[in-house]
Design an enzyme around this catalytic site. Sequence first.
Site, PDB file in Angstrom:
ATOM      1  N   ASP A   1       0.835  -1.200   0.000  1.00  0.00           N
ATOM      2  CA  ASP A   1       0.000   0.000   0.000  1.00  0.00           C
ATOM      3  C   ASP A   1       0.874   1.256   0.000  1.00  0.00           C
ATOM      4  O   ASP A   1       1.997   1.228   0.505  1.00  0.00           O
ATOM      5  CB  ASP A   1      -0.896  -0.038   1.251  1.00  0.00           C
TER       6      ASP A   1
ATOM      7  N   GLY B   1       0.387   5.453  -4.323  1.00  0.00           N
ATOM      8  CA  GLY B   1      -0.214   6.729  -4.740  1.00  0.00           C
ATOM      9  C   GLY B   1       0.250   7.874  -3.845  1.00  0.00           C
ATOM     10  O   GLY B   1       0.647   8.943  -4.325  1.00  0.00           O
TER      11      GLY B   1
ATOM     12  N   HIS C   1       3.395   3.423  -8.691  1.00  0.00           N
ATOM     13  CA  HIS C   1       3.259   1.981  -8.954  1.00  0.00           C
ATOM     14  C   HIS C   1       4.548   1.433  -9.606  1.00  0.00           C
ATOM     15  O   HIS C   1       4.990   0.337  -9.277  1.00  0.00           O
ATOM     16  CB  HIS C   1       2.054   1.709  -9.856  1.00  0.00           C
TER      17      HIS C   1
ATOM     18  N   THR D   1     -10.223  -7.309  -6.420  1.00  0.00           N
ATOM     19  CA  THR D   1     -11.438  -7.150  -7.248  1.00  0.00           C
ATOM     20  C   THR D   1     -11.999  -5.730  -7.072  1.00  0.00           C
ATOM     21  O   THR D   1     -12.616  -5.189  -7.977  1.00  0.00           O
ATOM     22  CB  THR D   1     -12.522  -8.191  -6.863  1.00  0.00           C
TER      23      THR D   1
ATOM     24  N   LEU E   1      12.131 -20.347  -4.729  1.00  0.00           N
ATOM     25  CA  LEU E   1      11.162 -19.450  -4.091  1.00  0.00           C
ATOM     26  C   LEU E   1       9.906 -19.427  -4.956  1.00  0.00           C
ATOM     27  O   LEU E   1       9.991 -19.475  -6.178  1.00  0.00           O
ATOM     28  CB  LEU E   1      11.759 -18.044  -4.002  1.00  0.00           C
TER      29      LEU E   1
ATOM     30  N   ARG F   1       1.792  -5.110   5.978  1.00  0.00           N
ATOM     31  CA  ARG F   1       1.055  -4.086   5.223  1.00  0.00           C
ATOM     32  C   ARG F   1       1.779  -2.764   5.392  1.00  0.00           C
ATOM     33  O   ARG F   1       2.038  -2.318   6.510  1.00  0.00           O
ATOM     34  CB  ARG F   1      -0.390  -3.943   5.705  1.00  0.00           C
TER      35      ARG F   1
ATOM     36  N   ARG G   1      -5.608  -2.761   8.278  1.00  0.00           N
ATOM     37  CA  ARG G   1      -6.735  -3.644   7.958  1.00  0.00           C
ATOM     38  C   ARG G   1      -6.289  -4.697   6.940  1.00  0.00           C
ATOM     39  O   ARG G   1      -5.233  -4.568   6.325  1.00  0.00           O
ATOM     40  CB  ARG G   1      -7.946  -2.844   7.459  1.00  0.00           C
TER      41      ARG G   1
ATOM     42  N   SER H   1      -8.376  -5.899   4.307  1.00  0.00           N
ATOM     43  CA  SER H   1      -8.872  -5.563   2.968  1.00  0.00           C
ATOM     44  C   SER H   1      -9.154  -6.781   2.076  1.00  0.00           C
ATOM     45  O   SER H   1      -8.681  -6.835   0.930  1.00  0.00           O
ATOM     46  CB  SER H   1      -7.905  -4.615   2.255  1.00  0.00           C
TER      47      SER H   1
HETATM   48  C1  FPP Z   1      -1.582   0.134  -3.459  1.00  0.00           C
HETATM   49  O1  FPP Z   1      -1.140   1.462  -3.449  1.00  0.00           O
HETATM   50  C2  FPP Z   1      -1.008  -0.604  -4.563  1.00  0.00           C
HETATM   51  C3  FPP Z   1      -1.716  -1.253  -5.544  1.00  0.00           C
HETATM   52  C4  FPP Z   1      -3.182  -1.283  -5.616  1.00  0.00           C
HETATM   53  C5  FPP Z   1      -1.054  -1.934  -6.634  1.00  0.00           C
HETATM   54  C6  FPP Z   1       0.212  -2.665  -6.281  1.00  0.00           C
HETATM   55  C7  FPP Z   1       0.957  -2.837  -7.527  1.00  0.00           C
HETATM   56  C8  FPP Z   1       2.280  -2.737  -7.700  1.00  0.00           C
HETATM   57  C9  FPP Z   1       3.278  -2.588  -6.624  1.00  0.00           C
HETATM   58  C10 FPP Z   1       2.823  -2.777  -9.074  1.00  0.00           C
HETATM   59  C11 FPP Z   1       2.595  -4.035  -9.863  1.00  0.00           C
HETATM   60  C12 FPP Z   1       3.021  -5.243  -9.153  1.00  0.00           C
HETATM   61  C13 FPP Z   1       3.704  -6.295  -9.652  1.00  0.00           C
HETATM   62  C14 FPP Z   1       3.780  -7.492  -8.807  1.00  0.00           C
HETATM   63  C15 FPP Z   1       4.395  -6.302 -10.936  1.00  0.00           C
HETATM   64  P1  FPP Z   1      -2.242   2.589  -3.607  1.00  0.00           P
HETATM   65  O2  FPP Z   1      -2.334   2.947  -5.032  1.00  0.00           O
HETATM   66  O3  FPP Z   1      -3.519   2.149  -2.992  1.00  0.00           O
HETATM   67  O4  FPP Z   1      -1.606   3.742  -2.775  1.00  0.00           O
HETATM   68  P2  FPP Z   1      -2.394   4.875  -1.975  1.00  0.00           P
HETATM   69  O5  FPP Z   1      -3.201   4.185  -0.905  1.00  0.00           O
HETATM   70  O6  FPP Z   1      -1.288   5.707  -1.414  1.00  0.00           O
HETATM   71  O7  FPP Z   1      -3.255   5.599  -2.960  1.00  0.00           O
END
Ligand code: FPP
Length: 248
Positions: A21, A24, A38, A67, A132, A189, A195, A197
């Site tokens: 998490d 963003g 990301h 989802t 792994l 997390r 949480r 989620s």
């Molecule tokens: C949560 O951060 C992150 C995600 C929903 C996507 C996780 C994806 C990656 C790390 C990249 C792709 C992964 C692989 C395995 C190639 P958020 O966007 O919810 O952050 P925020 O809560 O700060 O908005």
Amino acid sequence: MDYKDTIDLQNIPQHVAFIMDGNGRWAKKQGQHRLFGHAAGVESVKEVIKTAREIGISFLTMYAFSTENWSRPSEEVEGLMNLLVEAITNEVDEMHQNGVRLLTIGDIKGLPGNCYDSLMAAMERTKDNQNLTLVLALNYSARQEILEAAKKLTELVQDGSKSLDQIQEQDFAQLLQTKDIPDPELLIRTSGECRISNFLLWQLSYTELYFTETHWPDFRRDALLEAICAYQKRERRFGMVSEQIKKA
Ligand code: FPP
């Protein structure tokens, strides 16, 4: 000092799960677009895999797309899918050379065709690797997984292959998508939310939970080793009292 000097290499969790998490928020702090976060998050995934291999973790499960994430702006969803294909395409050779096996949980048939195809090809290519196992949770919902298992079990009872009074927990666990994967000992997390989620609801029953303020793009080698250190200080009692654990 290297955190590695402070961890007990004889007490490494076999399976660590991650809710990645904060991509963003990390990007916003630097005045950048969310996708920049990301992309930086993919670098953390790579570093965590490398560190996990170094200390002997056997399974990593990463919550890459839930989802619920379909409700994000379409530009972000599309960007995440492209990032996933790019990461798989760029990394599959190295993963294979390093003995990393790729698995997925979640409904990957619901992903865009190019994502599905690259995941299937990478899973096929790495299926015999044993150093792994990297499990990507994609288009994943734990409640959906449990519901599907309950439906399958109902069918088995209805067609007479199982009798209701003989069903054990392990029969149910065998119908989950994680059937051949041990339960995680540790869930990490990032980014301060405390949480679960809709992630691995069955499998996390006895898992140690570790929450850190660090945003996922900043979660690198030292952060993982620090989390392992914290895990090793916990006493896992599984419902028993402390004295029983110490005797065992
Ligand atoms: C949560 O951060 C992150 C995600 C929903 C996507 C996780 C994806 C990656 C790390 C990249 C792709 C992964 C692989 C395995 C190639 P958020 O966007 O919810 O952050 P925020 O809560 O700060 O908005």
